[in-house]
Design an enzyme around this catalytic site. Sequence first.
Site, PDB file in Angstrom:
ATOM      1  CB  SER A  36      -7.109   1.155   0.304  1.00 35.03           C
ATOM      2  OG  SER A  36      -6.924   0.261  -0.710  1.00 35.03           O
ATOM      3  CG  HIS A  67      -8.249   1.753  -5.324  1.00 38.79           C
ATOM      4  ND1 HIS A  67      -7.049   2.385  -5.120  1.00 38.79           N
ATOM      5  CD2 HIS A  67      -8.297   0.773  -4.417  1.00 38.79           C
ATOM      6  CE1 HIS A  67      -6.414   1.818  -4.128  1.00 38.79           C
ATOM      7  NE2 HIS A  67      -7.141   0.824  -3.670  1.00 38.79           N
ATOM      8  CG  HIS A  89      -3.552  -2.564  -6.254  1.00 41.70           C
ATOM      9  ND1 HIS A  89      -4.614  -1.731  -6.508  1.00 41.70           N
ATOM     10  CD2 HIS A  89      -3.014  -2.131  -5.090  1.00 41.70           C
ATOM     11  CE1 HIS A  89      -4.714  -0.826  -5.533  1.00 41.70           C
ATOM     12  NE2 HIS A  89      -3.747  -1.044  -4.666  1.00 41.70           N
ATOM     13  CE1 TYR A  91      -6.492  -5.466  -5.717  1.00 39.39           C
ATOM     14  CE2 TYR A  91      -4.560  -5.100  -4.329  1.00 39.39           C
ATOM     15  CZ  TYR A  91      -5.794  -4.689  -4.809  1.00 39.39           C
ATOM     16  OH  TYR A  91      -6.316  -3.494  -4.380  1.00 39.39           O
ATOM     17  CD  GLU A  92      -6.486  -3.358  -9.370  1.00 36.99           C
ATOM     18  OE1 GLU A  92      -7.468  -2.641  -9.241  1.00 36.99           O
ATOM     19  OE2 GLU A  92      -5.334  -2.914  -9.478  1.00 36.99           O
ATOM     20  CB  ALA A 119      -4.856   0.790   3.603  1.00 33.18           C
ATOM     21  CG  MET A 217      -2.160  -6.573  -0.630  1.00 32.64           C
ATOM     22  SD  MET A 217      -3.862  -7.038  -0.989  1.00 32.64           S
ATOM     23  CE  MET A 217      -4.333  -7.823   0.569  1.00 32.64           C
ATOM     24  CB  SER A 218       0.325  -0.926  -3.018  1.00 34.98           C
ATOM     25  OG  SER A 218       0.346  -0.243  -1.783  1.00 34.98           O
ATOM     26  CG  ASN A 241      -5.976  -4.703   9.010  1.00 34.65           C
ATOM     27  OD1 ASN A 241      -5.896  -3.937   8.039  1.00 34.65           O
ATOM     28  ND2 ASN A 241      -5.320  -5.837   9.071  1.00 34.65           N
ATOM     29  CG  HIS A 253     -11.684  -3.653   0.949  1.00 39.86           C
ATOM     30  ND1 HIS A 253     -10.372  -3.227   0.924  1.00 39.86           N
ATOM     31  CD2 HIS A 253     -12.365  -2.812   0.123  1.00 39.86           C
ATOM     32  CE1 HIS A 253     -10.273  -2.175   0.116  1.00 39.86           C
ATOM     33  NE2 HIS A 253     -11.462  -1.903  -0.379  1.00 39.86           N
TER      34      HIS A 253
HETATM   35  N1  HPA Z   1      -2.611  -7.111   4.855  1.00 39.48           N
HETATM   36  C1  HPA Z   1      -2.317  -6.695   3.592  1.00 39.48           C
HETATM   37  N2  HPA Z   1      -2.779  -5.577   3.081  1.00 39.48           N
HETATM   38  C2  HPA Z   1      -3.540  -4.801   3.860  1.00 39.48           C
HETATM   39  C3  HPA Z   1      -3.890  -5.164   5.166  1.00 39.48           C
HETATM   40  C4  HPA Z   1      -3.400  -6.377   5.695  1.00 39.48           C
HETATM   41  O1  HPA Z   1      -3.653  -6.773   6.851  1.00 39.48           O
HETATM   42  N3  HPA Z   1      -4.663  -4.164   5.657  1.00 39.48           N
HETATM   43  C5  HPA Z   1      -4.782  -3.240   4.673  1.00 39.48           C
HETATM   44  N4  HPA Z   1      -4.097  -3.613   3.578  1.00 39.48           N
END
Ligand code: HPA
Length: 281
Positions: A36, A67, A89, A91-92, A119, A217-218, A241, A253
């Site tokens: 990402s 993306h 992903h 989650y999609e 990310a 998440m990947s 973050n 996001h």
């Molecule tokens: N959690 C999960 N996925 C992420 C995060 C997070 O804090 N930051 C960027 N992708």
Amino acid sequence: MRQMQPPSFSSRLDELERAVRQRTDRVPRIGIVLGSGLGGLADDLTDVTAIPFSDLPGWPPATAPGHSGQLLFGDLEGVPAVCLKGRLHLYEGNSERLVVEPALLMGRLGARVLVLSNAAGGVNPSYPAGTLMLIRDHLNLTGRSPLMGPNDDAMGDRFPDLVNTYSPRLRDLMRRAADDVNVSLEQGVYAGLTGPTYETPAEVRMLATLGADAVGMSTVLEAIVAHWAGIEVVGVSLVTNPGAGITGDPLSHEEVLEAAAEAGPRFTALVRRFVALVGSS
Ligand code: HPA
């Protein structure tokens, strides 16, 4: 009752390879999955051939903001490469088997080395936003495995070993690359969850207890299949973050994309130098 089995990876790869070969005969040496906000690296490819996901049988257009859904062939530091811009992903709503097809396809097209980037949220409190982290190992907390079902014995073992999923040789090369371009690179364990929610603060505390340094998440499913199929894997997380609850601020996001934009040039310099080192190794 047993579920109907999906097509084997081999037959899916035959079909995908045919579709790619109708458009290009390029043979990449290295595959790079862009996380990402880290798609900027693709702008450094020269002599690009782009194939949109919609030209590849069974691949959906990617949907996450940041993306864009293309397989990009080009040269990077003089090394033939293929980049995935817009990964698939869980989650999609994609199946675990579809999520890993790009990694396997890169291998089928010739890539012996796969760079997985992402990310991630920082779980280790000493990894603030902006930290680049070499993935030493992972926790697959998706509850899924792309290798469930009949095993494709021609591709890999029924019970694959995962001890050196993240190649020690490539980790050394990535650390050398970081030194060469003067980019600081931490290392740690990446926890992969399905998303799409960010974690609860309690989950981030749990992940810290489990030994995770970053969460996202990947990556984990792609790393598993690539290692299974004999493709050498290296992974880099960009901490965008602090994990949920560490500061108390809500996660967004937008914050992830902003941090990725800030770190983009460092990430690009690191991966370019890594590719050059792979090219001469
Ligand atoms: N959690 C999960 N996925 C992420 C995060 C997070 O804090 N930051 C960027 N992708």
